[in-house]
Design a protein around this motif. Sequence first.
Motif, PDB file in Angstrom:
ATOM      1  N   LEU A  11       0.689  -1.105   0.149  1.00  8.91           N
ATOM      2  CA  LEU A  11      -0.054   0.088  -0.351  1.00  8.91           C
ATOM      3  C   LEU A  11       0.977   0.753  -0.267  1.00  8.91           C
ATOM      4  CD1 LEU A  11      -3.056  -0.694   2.122  1.00  8.91           C
ATOM      5  CD2 LEU A  11      -3.074  -0.628  -0.128  1.00  8.91           C
ATOM      6  N   GLN A  13       3.247   2.299   2.068  1.00 13.73           N
ATOM      7  CA  GLN A  13       3.015   3.234   3.141  1.00 13.73           C
ATOM      8  C   GLN A  13       4.676   3.737   4.015  1.00 13.73           C
ATOM      9  OE1 GLN A  13       1.095   0.549   6.020  1.00 13.73           O
ATOM     10  NE2 GLN A  13      -1.029   0.909   4.861  1.00 13.73           N
ATOM     11  N   LEU A  16       5.265   9.989   6.960  1.00 13.14           N
ATOM     12  CA  LEU A  16       5.899  11.343   7.505  1.00 13.14           C
ATOM     13  C   LEU A  16       6.359  11.443   8.881  1.00 13.14           C
ATOM     14  CD1 LEU A  16       7.227  13.370   6.142  1.00 13.14           C
ATOM     15  CD2 LEU A  16       4.973  14.290   5.870  1.00 13.14           C
ATOM     16  N   GLU A  39      -8.612  13.898   1.665  1.00 13.12           N
ATOM     17  CA  GLU A  39      -7.289  13.547   2.039  1.00 13.12           C
ATOM     18  C   GLU A  39      -6.903  12.300   1.380  1.00 13.12           C
ATOM     19  OE1 GLU A  39      -5.270  13.844   5.691  1.00 13.12           O
ATOM     20  OE2 GLU A  39      -3.102  13.318   4.820  1.00 13.12           O
ATOM     21  N   ALA A  46      -0.449  11.903   9.460  1.00 12.66           N
ATOM     22  CA  ALA A  46       0.266  13.505   9.907  1.00 12.66           C
ATOM     23  C   ALA A  46      -0.052  14.760   8.529  1.00 12.66           C
ATOM     24  CB  ALA A  46       1.717  12.566   9.092  1.00 12.66           C
ATOM     25  N   LEU A  47      -0.334  14.020   7.948  1.00 16.67           N
ATOM     26  CA  LEU A  47      -1.520  15.987   7.706  1.00 16.67           C
ATOM     27  C   LEU A  47      -2.826  16.139   8.253  1.00 16.67           C
ATOM     28  CD1 LEU A  47      -1.075  15.283   3.470  1.00 16.67           C
ATOM     29  CD2 LEU A  47       1.163  15.893   5.176  1.00 16.67           C
ATOM     30  N   ILE A  62      -9.973   9.240   2.326  1.00 14.31           N
ATOM     31  CA  ILE A  62      -9.649   8.213   1.120  1.00 14.31           C
ATOM     32  C   ILE A  62      -8.305   7.626   2.527  1.00 14.31           C
ATOM     33  CG2 ILE A  62      -9.870   7.045  -0.596  1.00 14.31           C
ATOM     34  CD1 ILE A  62     -11.153   9.572  -1.161  1.00 14.31           C
ATOM     35  N   ASP A  65      -6.615   1.174   4.074  1.00 13.14           N
ATOM     36  CA  ASP A  65      -6.110   0.054   5.172  1.00 13.14           C
ATOM     37  C   ASP A  65      -7.079   0.044   5.643  1.00 13.14           C
ATOM     38  OD1 ASP A  65      -5.089  -0.574   7.577  1.00 13.14           O
ATOM     39  OD2 ASP A  65      -3.387  -0.689   5.789  1.00 13.14           O
ATOM     40  N   LEU A  68      -5.926   0.943   8.716  1.00 13.21           N
ATOM     41  CA  LEU A  68      -6.358   2.661   9.333  1.00 13.21           C
ATOM     42  C   LEU A  68      -7.710   3.657   9.459  1.00 13.21           C
ATOM     43  CD1 LEU A  68      -3.139   2.931   7.696  1.00 13.21           C
ATOM     44  CD2 LEU A  68      -3.309   3.272   9.591  1.00 13.21           C
ATOM     45  N   GLU A  84     -11.758   2.902   0.673  1.00 16.46           N
ATOM     46  CA  GLU A  84     -11.849   2.386  -0.538  1.00 16.46           C
ATOM     47  C   GLU A  84     -10.967   3.071  -1.164  1.00 16.46           C
ATOM     48  OE1 GLU A  84     -15.093   4.414  -2.619  1.00 16.46           O
ATOM     49  OE2 GLU A  84     -14.550   4.116  -4.040  1.00 16.46           O
ATOM     50  N   ASP A  85     -10.364   2.502  -2.761  1.00 16.84           N
ATOM     51  CA  ASP A  85      -8.868   2.292  -2.783  1.00 16.84           C
ATOM     52  C   ASP A  85      -9.329   3.935  -4.211  1.00 16.84           C
ATOM     53  OD1 ASP A  85      -7.303   1.733  -5.767  1.00 16.84           O
ATOM     54  OD2 ASP A  85      -7.884   0.266  -6.014  1.00 16.84           O
ATOM     55  N   ALA A  86      -8.181   4.632  -3.723  1.00 21.86           N
ATOM     56  CA  ALA A  86      -8.630   5.954  -4.257  1.00 21.86           C
ATOM     57  C   ALA A  86      -8.435   6.388  -5.953  1.00 21.86           C
ATOM     58  CB  ALA A  86      -7.618   6.705  -4.306  1.00 21.86           C
ATOM     59  N   LEU A  87      -8.638   4.874  -6.218  1.00 15.53           N
ATOM     60  CA  LEU A  87      -8.424   4.225  -7.572  1.00 15.53           C
ATOM     61  C   LEU A  87      -9.596   4.168  -8.706  1.00 15.53           C
ATOM     62  CD1 LEU A  87      -5.109   1.871  -8.185  1.00 15.53           C
ATOM     63  CD2 LEU A  87      -5.950   4.461  -9.009  1.00 15.53           C
ATOM     64  N   LEU A 106       0.905  10.343  -1.438  1.00 21.66           N
ATOM     65  CA  LEU A 106       0.011   9.388  -2.279  1.00 21.66           C
ATOM     66  C   LEU A 106       1.472   8.022  -2.188  1.00 21.66           C
ATOM     67  CD1 LEU A 106      -0.841  11.498  -5.372  1.00 21.66           C
ATOM     68  CD2 LEU A 106      -2.119  10.820  -3.878  1.00 21.66           C
ATOM     69  N   PRO A 107       0.281   6.898  -2.098  1.00 23.34           N
ATOM     70  CA  PRO A 107       1.260   6.295  -2.482  1.00 23.34           C
ATOM     71  C   PRO A 107       2.157   6.444  -3.954  1.00 23.34           C
ATOM     72  CG  PRO A 107      -1.308   5.676  -2.378  1.00 23.34           C
ATOM     73  CD  PRO A 107      -0.711   6.950  -2.001  1.00 23.34           C
ATOM     74  N   VAL A 110       0.578   3.759  -7.335  1.00 19.15           N
ATOM     75  CA  VAL A 110      -0.444   4.260  -8.411  1.00 19.15           C
ATOM     76  C   VAL A 110      -0.581   5.448  -8.082  1.00 19.15           C
ATOM     77  CG1 VAL A 110      -1.954   2.103  -7.689  1.00 19.15           C
ATOM     78  CG2 VAL A 110      -1.822   3.706  -5.761  1.00 19.15           C
TER      79      VAL A 110
HETATM   80  N1  SAM Z   1      -0.687  10.524   4.490  1.00 20.77           N
HETATM   81  C1  SAM Z   1      -0.152   9.699   5.812  1.00 20.77           C
HETATM   82  C2  SAM Z   1       2.109  10.549   6.129  1.00 20.77           C
HETATM   83  O1  SAM Z   1       1.763  10.989   4.921  1.00 20.77           O
HETATM   84  O2  SAM Z   1       3.137   9.740   6.185  1.00 20.77           O
HETATM   85  C3  SAM Z   1       0.898   8.388   4.977  1.00 20.77           C
HETATM   86  C4  SAM Z   1       1.262   8.502   3.661  1.00 20.77           C
HETATM   87  S1  SAM Z   1       1.061   6.417   2.060  1.00 20.77           S
HETATM   88  C5  SAM Z   1       3.299   7.638   1.233  1.00 20.77           C
HETATM   89  C6  SAM Z   1       0.596   6.554   1.792  1.00 20.77           C
HETATM   90  C7  SAM Z   1      -0.779   6.213   2.300  1.00 20.77           C
HETATM   91  O3  SAM Z   1      -1.560   5.623   1.364  1.00 20.77           O
HETATM   92  C8  SAM Z   1      -1.012   4.762   3.018  1.00 20.77           C
HETATM   93  O4  SAM Z   1      -1.932   5.539   4.484  1.00 20.77           O
HETATM   94  C9  SAM Z   1      -2.303   3.598   2.286  1.00 20.77           C
HETATM   95  O5  SAM Z   1      -2.563   2.867   3.374  1.00 20.77           O
HETATM   96  C10 SAM Z   1      -2.724   4.269   1.379  1.00 20.77           C
HETATM   97  N2  SAM Z   1      -3.178   3.724   0.045  1.00 20.77           N
HETATM   98  C11 SAM Z   1      -2.214   3.310  -0.675  1.00 20.77           C
HETATM   99  N3  SAM Z   1      -3.036   2.996  -1.703  1.00 20.77           N
HETATM  100  C12 SAM Z   1      -3.903   3.465  -1.509  1.00 20.77           C
HETATM  101  C13 SAM Z   1      -4.820   3.109  -2.546  1.00 20.77           C
HETATM  102  N4  SAM Z   1      -5.490   3.146  -2.860  1.00 20.77           N
HETATM  103  N5  SAM Z   1      -6.788   4.076  -1.836  1.00 20.77           N
HETATM  104  C14 SAM Z   1      -6.451   4.955  -0.780  1.00 20.77           C
HETATM  105  N6  SAM Z   1      -5.236   5.100  -0.348  1.00 20.77           N
HETATM  106  C15 SAM Z   1      -4.247   4.303   0.161  1.00 20.77           C
END
Ligand code: SAM
Length: 262
Positions: A11, A13, A16, A39, A46-47, A62, A65, A68, A84-87, A106-107, A110
């Motif tokens: 994901l 993860q 920050l 968001e 974190a944000l 959105i 996980d 989470l 939900e999956d943001a995609l 963003l992850p 994706v």
């Molecule tokens: N915002 C937090 C930070 O800055 O510490 C977490 C950032 S981490 C890079 C990416 C986050 O996006 C994770 O919490 C992960 O579970 C979530 N995530 C991954 N794929 C996703 C998806 N397709 N749709 C929604 N959330 C997703």
Amino acid sequence: MEVRHKAKKSLGQNFLQDDNIARKIVDSLKISEGDSVIEIGPGRGALTKHILEASPKKLMLIEMDRYLAPALAEEYPTAEVVQEDALKFLWEELDSGENWKIIGNLPYNVASKIMWDIASKSPAVNCVFMVQHEVGLRITAKQGSRKYGGISAWIQSFCQTQYLFQVPPTVFKPKPKVDSAVIKFYSLPNSEKPSDPEGLANLIKFCFQYRRKQLGNTLKSFVSDSLLQWMEEEGLTLKDRPEALSPLQFQGLYNCIKKDFP
Ligand code: SAM
């Protein structure tokens, strides 16, 4: 926010850890009280806490996980948490009467697809995203530059993009392998956006598939008198390569080809 679970690589993860950078990212979205904020991937928040300090009208989180998402709902009861999956999120169904602003660290796996969807489908006025540094450079690259490619031309057909600042791997846990970049989108007025996004996307992909080829070769089945005239008016020639075309010129090229080959 205390959630005891192992960061999931699948994901993307990388959480920050630096609160000053988190605040700087949120500040760059310039949230006002009338704004509705989304968001993407809030993770451990974190944000999120800084977004709420700016008192937006509403906040939607959105998070895909399934551990989470409920923890976020408990920690931030005023926010709407969407697990939900943001995609798969239907960006085009957001109420266009609201002043939407979208933010997300963003992850990485994706990020491009999420930004592609948001730029072309959502009514958001501004977005701030943290992405892999290379991706940030591409999305904000100007026409004619080395980094300018299909994704630059496509996203810039819907919004102006701006590179804000670089973030090192050391401020995340776990640490990613590469630097990150924070970038900003400013939506163009609807009247300037492409009328047939799908058709335009296909043309941009087609042209950049043969990046080193001259347009005269790539587009040889579409060359007509009106295309040549349009190119002359735009100061382009068949010897140019795709990176010579601005996002607006890709729209012009698309309109020209569509007229000749409906
Ligand atoms: N915002 C937090 C930070 O800055 O510490 C977490 C950032 S981490 C890079 C990416 C986050 O996006 C994770 O919490 C992960 O579970 C979530 N995530 C991954 N794929 C996703 C998806 N397709 N749709 C929604 N959330 C997703």
